[in-house]
Design a protein around this motif. Structure first.
Motif, PDB file in Angstrom:
ATOM      1  N   THR A 151      -8.842  -1.292   0.835  1.00  0.00           N
ATOM      2  CA  THR A 151     -10.053  -0.771   0.599  1.00  0.00           C
ATOM      3  C   THR A 151     -11.121  -1.926   0.617  1.00  0.00           C
ATOM      4  O   THR A 151     -12.189  -2.202   1.050  1.00  0.00           O
ATOM      5  CB  THR A 151      -9.623   0.424   0.037  1.00  0.00           C
ATOM      6  OG1 THR A 151      -8.873   1.171   1.221  1.00  0.00           O
ATOM      7  CG2 THR A 151     -10.994   0.877  -0.331  1.00  0.00           C
ATOM      8  N   ARG A 163      -1.602   3.564  -2.944  1.00  0.00           N
ATOM      9  CA  ARG A 163      -3.134   3.036  -2.663  1.00  0.00           C
ATOM     10  C   ARG A 163      -3.540   2.199  -1.591  1.00  0.00           C
ATOM     11  O   ARG A 163      -3.047   1.463  -1.549  1.00  0.00           O
ATOM     12  CB  ARG A 163      -3.737   3.521  -3.724  1.00  0.00           C
ATOM     13  CG  ARG A 163      -3.198   1.525  -4.114  1.00  0.00           C
ATOM     14  CD  ARG A 163      -3.730   1.619  -6.133  1.00  0.00           C
ATOM     15  NE  ARG A 163      -2.855   0.734  -6.857  1.00  0.00           N
ATOM     16  CZ  ARG A 163      -3.262  -0.512  -7.067  1.00  0.00           C
ATOM     17  NH1 ARG A 163      -5.080  -0.537  -5.981  1.00  0.00           N
ATOM     18  NH2 ARG A 163      -3.043  -1.949  -7.307  1.00  0.00           N
ATOM     19  N   ASN A 164      -4.500   2.097  -0.867  1.00  0.00           N
ATOM     20  CA  ASN A 164      -4.820   1.512   0.488  1.00  0.00           C
ATOM     21  C   ASN A 164      -5.697   0.135  -0.027  1.00  0.00           C
ATOM     22  O   ASN A 164      -6.328   0.030  -0.700  1.00  0.00           O
ATOM     23  CB  ASN A 164      -5.944   2.181   0.862  1.00  0.00           C
ATOM     24  CG  ASN A 164      -6.057   1.420   2.346  1.00  0.00           C
ATOM     25  OD1 ASN A 164      -5.074  -0.064   2.792  1.00  0.00           O
ATOM     26  ND2 ASN A 164      -6.615   1.573   3.833  1.00  0.00           N
ATOM     27  N   THR A 224     -14.675  -1.915   1.425  1.00  0.00           N
ATOM     28  CA  THR A 224     -15.884  -1.280   0.397  1.00  0.00           C
ATOM     29  C   THR A 224     -16.784  -2.499  -0.970  1.00  0.00           C
ATOM     30  O   THR A 224     -17.405  -1.780  -1.310  1.00  0.00           O
ATOM     31  CB  THR A 224     -15.560  -0.320   0.207  1.00  0.00           C
ATOM     32  OG1 THR A 224     -13.958   0.256  -0.851  1.00  0.00           O
ATOM     33  CG2 THR A 224     -15.220   0.927   1.406  1.00  0.00           C
ATOM     34  N   SER A 251       0.850  -1.086  -0.073  1.00  0.00           N
ATOM     35  CA  SER A 251       0.201   0.262  -0.244  1.00  0.00           C
ATOM     36  C   SER A 251       1.227   0.853   0.496  1.00  0.00           C
ATOM     37  O   SER A 251       0.995   2.353  -1.124  1.00  0.00           O
ATOM     38  CB  SER A 251      -1.298   0.085   1.164  1.00  0.00           C
ATOM     39  OG  SER A 251      -1.718  -1.149   1.432  1.00  0.00           O
TER      40      SER A 251
END
Length: 258
Positions: free
Chosen positions: A190, A186-187, A194, A181
């Motif tokens: 996530t 960027r995560n 989500t 990450s």
């Protein structure tokens, strides 16, 4: 590739960088679904079951919790394997195997000085996932044999060994997510929360499979309730306890009384 976003009542063209900037400004940025609800639910319950079982491993008071979470982890492994055969492309075991098949090419590249850094990242992530999945079966089986007291105390050592091995595999997997990450800015966790990532284009997963996720949730919760209700209530010093004794242990106590 430009994206189309709805900004201030108008549709505008934008790049991926612009889409990320919109998110920081509190505006709507384009996203697409990459992980379905059932995969996310399986992942969450597997993580919860292992962490809970590991924390309660040395507790006599929470023996029922430890055993129930162990059974849950075993059932979730079976469900994950089935989903790995019948589920969408991203959840398929064949996709995981496809990444692992690149290990030979990467090793050859490493020896010749042309190893791919990006490929190494993907391989590390895939290996950590496989290590976690492979550790579940021996952890659950050795725990069941120990609980049933079918063997001597040596099985407890086996169970502890595989439990610690799985802990190392889980930590390696978490480390992979954190490090990658940071490297990719960027995560990567996530999508498991989500189901979506920022980006343009159609959803990679057409169906979210909410019905299957709800059925899994109901099955796990029902099993936990059943385990609680089926557990014998045994007295303990200072009051009642819902400790679930091992089947052989109660018999051993009766023999000792005789």
């Amino acid at each position: 590739m430009p994206a189309i976003a709805h900004v201030n009542g108008e549709f505008q063209m934008m790049s991926n960088t612009s889409a990320t900037a919109l998110t920081h400004q509190g505006l709507s940025a384009p996203t697409r679904r990459t992980v379905d609800a059932l995969t996310r639910t399986l992942h969450a319950f597997m993580a919860l079951s292992f962490v809970g079982a590991y924390i309660t491993a040395e507790s006599e008071i929470f023996r029922l919790v430890h055993v129930s979470l162990g059974y849950t982890l075993g059932g979730l492994l079976v469900a994950r394997l089935i989903w790995g055969l019948l589920g969408p492309r991203h959840a398929r075991l064949s996709a995981l195997w496809g990444k692992l098949r690149g290990l030979g090419d990467w090793w050859h590249g490493l020896r010749t000085g042309r190893a791919s850094w990006r490929q190494m990242q993907n391989l590390y992530m895939a290996v950590s996932v496989v290590a976690v999945l492979l550790a579940i079966a021996p952890v659950v089986l050795s725990g069941y044999v120990t609980y049933q007291e079918w063997t001597g105390e040596w099985m407890e050592d086996v169970h502890e060994f595989f439990g610690n091995f799985m802990l190392m595999a889980v930590l390696a997997h978490v480390l992979a997510v954190v490090v990658l990450s940071l490297l990719r800015r960027r995560n990567l966790a996530t999508p498991m929360f989500t189901g979506r990532v920022e980006g343009v284009g159609p959803d990679l997963i057409p169906s979210n499979h909410w019905t299957l996720a709800a059925l899994l949730l109901a099955a796990v919760l029902s099993f936990w309730v059943w385990q609680w209700q089926a557990s014998p209530q045994v007295p303990a010093e200072g009051g009642a306890s819902w400790l679930h004794p091992a089947p052989g242990r109660a018999q051993s106590q009766d023999d000792d009384d005789d």
